[in-house]
Design a protein around this motif. Structure first.
Motif, PDB file in Angstrom:
ATOM      1  N   VAL A 149       0.866  -1.164   0.000  1.00 42.13           N
ATOM      2  CA  VAL A 149       0.000   0.000   0.000  1.00 42.13           C
ATOM      3  C   VAL A 149       0.915   1.231   0.000  1.00 42.13           C
ATOM      4  CG1 VAL A 149      -0.266  -0.063   2.527  1.00 42.13           C
ATOM      5  CG2 VAL A 149      -1.931   1.151   1.134  1.00 42.13           C
ATOM      6  N   ALA A 150       0.638   2.169  -0.909  1.00 45.16           N
ATOM      7  CA  ALA A 150       1.442   3.391  -1.004  1.00 45.16           C
ATOM      8  C   ALA A 150       1.145   4.293   0.190  1.00 45.16           C
ATOM      9  CB  ALA A 150       1.150   4.117  -2.312  1.00 45.16           C
ATOM     10  N   VAL A 151       2.196   4.908   0.702  1.00 48.51           N
ATOM     11  CA  VAL A 151       2.072   5.867   1.808  1.00 48.51           C
ATOM     12  C   VAL A 151       2.694   7.171   1.333  1.00 48.51           C
ATOM     13  CG1 VAL A 151       2.686   6.381   4.212  1.00 48.51           C
ATOM     14  CG2 VAL A 151       2.264   3.994   3.497  1.00 48.51           C
ATOM     15  N   PRO A 152       1.950   8.290   1.403  1.00 46.80           N
ATOM     16  CA  PRO A 152       2.526   9.560   0.977  1.00 46.80           C
ATOM     17  C   PRO A 152       3.678   9.970   1.883  1.00 46.80           C
ATOM     18  CG  PRO A 152       0.220   9.818   1.666  1.00 46.80           C
ATOM     19  CD  PRO A 152       0.570   8.395   1.849  1.00 46.80           C
ATOM     20  N   LEU A 153       4.638  10.668   1.327  1.00 46.25           N
ATOM     21  CA  LEU A 153       5.831  11.059   2.073  1.00 46.25           C
ATOM     22  C   LEU A 153       5.607  12.213   3.044  1.00 46.25           C
ATOM     23  CD1 LEU A 153       8.581  10.827  -0.665  1.00 46.25           C
ATOM     24  CD2 LEU A 153       8.080   9.200   1.161  1.00 46.25           C
ATOM     25  N   ALA A 154       4.707  13.106   2.745  1.00 49.79           N
ATOM     26  CA  ALA A 154       4.542  14.330   3.569  1.00 49.79           C
ATOM     27  C   ALA A 154       4.412  14.024   5.055  1.00 49.79           C
ATOM     28  CB  ALA A 154       3.363  15.155   3.069  1.00 49.79           C
ATOM     29  N   PRO A 155       3.612  13.044   5.475  1.00 52.99           N
ATOM     30  CA  PRO A 155       3.502  12.785   6.912  1.00 52.99           C
ATOM     31  C   PRO A 155       4.740  12.108   7.510  1.00 52.99           C
ATOM     32  CG  PRO A 155       1.621  11.850   5.729  1.00 52.99           C
ATOM     33  CD  PRO A 155       2.617  12.302   4.716  1.00 52.99           C
TER      34      PRO A 155
END
Length: 169
Positions: free
Chosen positions: A159-165
């Protein structure tokens, strides 16, 4: 889209506790994977390690800086393991930042003073004709093992996780 907190927490746990990354590099002769001991850097999310300049993965990074990697931790409750995969751009650390990076690496990797002194290599090893270099990969994509889905159908997916957090812990 709101990112589930548990994905951010799992990612941060892996980044902070994984300690080793299997780094995949590419050369005209083909793909190569190496395991390196890293420490995390944030803002932006990066992983820092050192290697011999002549190591195959170091030579590959010089020729083709795009890399991928995986971090995993075993012995966890529940499934027993967790893991992440990423892509990014790797490069050697050079210039005025080298002393600061070296100090950060050794402080973070070896919190005990005596252990740190036993492992610390002279800074001269990391520039000029020195045999080693610090390298950093700036991560541009991050995925986690989809544990929830695996528990439903035992299909090994990500599952892709956005980098911003993940930039700040």
């Amino acid at each position: 889209m709101q990112v589930p907190k548990k994905l951010i927490d799992r990612s941060n746990f892996l980044i902070e506790n994984g300690r080793f990354v299997t780094l995949a590099t590419q050369s005209p002769d083909g793909a190569w994977a190496s395991t390196v001991n890293y420490v995390p850097l944030r803002e932006p999310l990066r992983l820092l390690w050192y290697s011999l300049r002549e190591a195959r993965h170091s030579q590959n990074i010089h020729a083709h800086p795009m890399v991928s990697g995986s971090i995993f931790v075993t012995g966890l409750p529940g499934l027993g393991l967790d893991g992440a995969q990423f892509t990014g751009r790797a490069s050697p650390v050079t210039g005025d930042n080298l002393e600061h990076i070296s100090e950060f690496y050794y402080q973070r990797n070896f919190p005990d003073d005596e252990t740190r002194q036993n492992w610390r290599l002279p800074l001269s090893e990391f520039h000029g004709e020195g045999h080693r270099r610090f390298y950093v990969v700036e991560i541009d994509s991050w995925w986690l093992l989809d544990v929830d889905q695996w528990l439903v159908d035992m299909n090994d997916q990500r599952v892709a996780v956005p980098l911003a957090p993940l930039v700040r812990k």
